[in-house]
Scaffold this active site. Structure first.
Site, mmCIF file in Angstrom:
data_model
loop_
_atom_site.group_PDB
_atom_site.id
_atom_site.type_symbol
_atom_site.label_atom_id
_atom_site.label_comp_id
_atom_site.label_asym_id
_atom_site.label_seq_id
_atom_site.Cartn_x
_atom_site.Cartn_y
_atom_site.Cartn_z
ATOM 1 N N CYS A 103 7.089 20.668 40.749
ATOM 2 C CA CYS A 103 7.609 20.194 39.479
ATOM 3 C C CYS A 103 8.456 21.171 38.775
ATOM 4 O O CYS A 103 7.988 22.508 38.651
ATOM 5 C CB CYS A 103 6.335 19.995 38.567
ATOM 6 S SG CYS A 103 6.211 20.666 36.736
ATOM 7 N N HIS A 132 9.323 21.334 35.794
ATOM 8 C CA HIS A 132 9.087 21.958 34.639
ATOM 9 C C HIS A 132 8.067 23.273 34.601
ATOM 10 O O HIS A 132 8.141 23.974 33.689
ATOM 11 C CB HIS A 132 8.628 20.591 33.806
ATOM 12 C CG HIS A 132 9.334 19.444 33.818
ATOM 13 N ND1 HIS A 132 8.986 18.476 33.592
ATOM 14 C CD2 HIS A 132 10.719 19.552 33.415
ATOM 15 C CE1 HIS A 132 9.893 17.494 33.686
ATOM 16 N NE2 HIS A 132 11.006 18.137 33.573
ATOM 17 N N GLN A 151 8.657 13.560 39.755
ATOM 18 C CA GLN A 151 8.405 12.874 40.628
ATOM 19 C C GLN A 151 9.356 11.199 40.388
ATOM 20 O O GLN A 151 9.443 10.723 41.498
ATOM 21 C CB GLN A 151 6.988 12.201 40.262
ATOM 22 C CG GLN A 151 6.297 11.170 41.290
ATOM 23 C CD GLN A 151 4.725 10.925 41.288
ATOM 24 O OE1 GLN A 151 4.243 11.840 40.586
ATOM 25 N NE2 GLN A 151 4.383 9.865 41.342
ATOM 26 N N HIS A 173 -0.566 16.269 39.825
ATOM 27 C CA HIS A 173 0.452 17.340 39.335
ATOM 28 C C HIS A 173 -0.556 18.269 38.959
ATOM 29 O O HIS A 173 -1.286 18.227 37.907
ATOM 30 C CB HIS A 173 1.073 16.588 38.037
ATOM 31 C CG HIS A 173 2.367 15.945 38.620
ATOM 32 N ND1 HIS A 173 3.644 16.246 38.751
ATOM 33 C CD2 HIS A 173 2.046 14.561 39.195
ATOM 34 C CE1 HIS A 173 4.414 15.126 38.973
ATOM 35 N NE2 HIS A 173 3.507 14.069 39.520
ATOM 36 N N CYS A 224 0.346 20.798 37.293
ATOM 37 C CA CYS A 224 0.722 21.113 35.856
ATOM 38 C C CYS A 224 -0.295 20.273 34.820
ATOM 39 O O CYS A 224 -0.433 20.553 33.727
ATOM 40 C CB CYS A 224 2.204 21.087 35.492
ATOM 41 S SG CYS A 224 2.864 19.460 35.717
HETATM 42 ZN ZN LIG Z 1 4.933 19.995 35.307
#
Ligand SMILES: [Zn+2]
Length: 214
Positions: free
Chosen positions: A102, A104, A143, A171, A173
């Site tokens: 990911c 982020h 995604q 995820h 996260c």
């Molecule tokens: Zn994330």
């Protein structure tokens, strides 16, 4: 055809820790990652020189080089070798496992991709579809974009009459930090061509992906 860098010798495998290979791994600056990881360890209050952590920066650098090796690759090389077939029903490759990062949080998201298409004369090997997923997943990703990129690539390269990509992933996260919801998963889909315009084609492909016999 797009130029794709071939990984230079000596960049794969842990045995090769020779200095000249430091800035290798298909353009990834390993030494720079190592410095950054040392910084992170120091910043959280650790001693990067204690025994257990001494090799960590180098290990993390190699891991990032691997997880992001799709950045310098063009997934289209995997669709160049196709067969001419008059098959015009759904071809589905289900449960292609992947692990992406990911963008982020730089935490992994792990899941399955299901990729279906209706050929328009061009058919590719099933393993090539898995390769496409692999290359596109090995980049800093979200995604939604990953789903869309895979679908667009197959439309562009194969001229398929329809492409359906469904991705489900967990995820980290979301599961290990923040709202901490282990077990939650995210599903994204991208429908092109007849799978977008024709409801019964779409229902058929969803039935193939999720239907009985699973
Ligand atoms: Zn994330």
């Amino acid at each position: 055809m797009p130029k794709v860098p071939t990984s230079s010798a000596g960049t794969n495998g842990d045995a090769v820790d020779a200095r000249p290979a430091k800035v290798a791994a298909a353009g990834v600056d390993l030494a720079r990652i190592e410095r950054a990881v040392r910084e992170i360890l120091a910043a959280v209050g650790e001693d990067p020189d204690r025994e257990g952590l001494r090799e960590t920066p180098a290990r993390v650098a190699r891991m990032y080089a691997e997880m992001f090796n799709g950045l310098k690759q063009d997934a289209r090389i995997h669709t160049q070798k196709f067969f001419t077939e008059n098959y015009d029903e759904v071809v589905l490759v289900r449960d292609i496992s992947f692990c992406s990062m990911c963008e982020h949080h730089l935490l992994p998201f792990i899941g399955m991709a299901h990729v279906a298409y209706i050929p328009n004369g061009k058919v590719i090997g099933l393993s090539k579809i898995a390769r496409v997923v692999e290359v596109i997943s090995h980049r800093p990703q979200v995604q939604e974009r990953m789903t869309e990129d895979i679908a667009n690539l197959l439309v562009d390269e194969l001229g398929a009459k329809g492409v359906a990509v469904v991705i489900e992933a967990s995820h980290s996260c979301m599961t290990i930090r923040g709202v901490k919801k282990p077990g939650s998963s995210m599903v994204t889909s991208s429908m092109k061509g007849v799978f977008r315009s024709n409801l019964s084609s779409r229902a058929e492909v969803m039935q193939l992906i999720y239907g009985k016999g699973r």
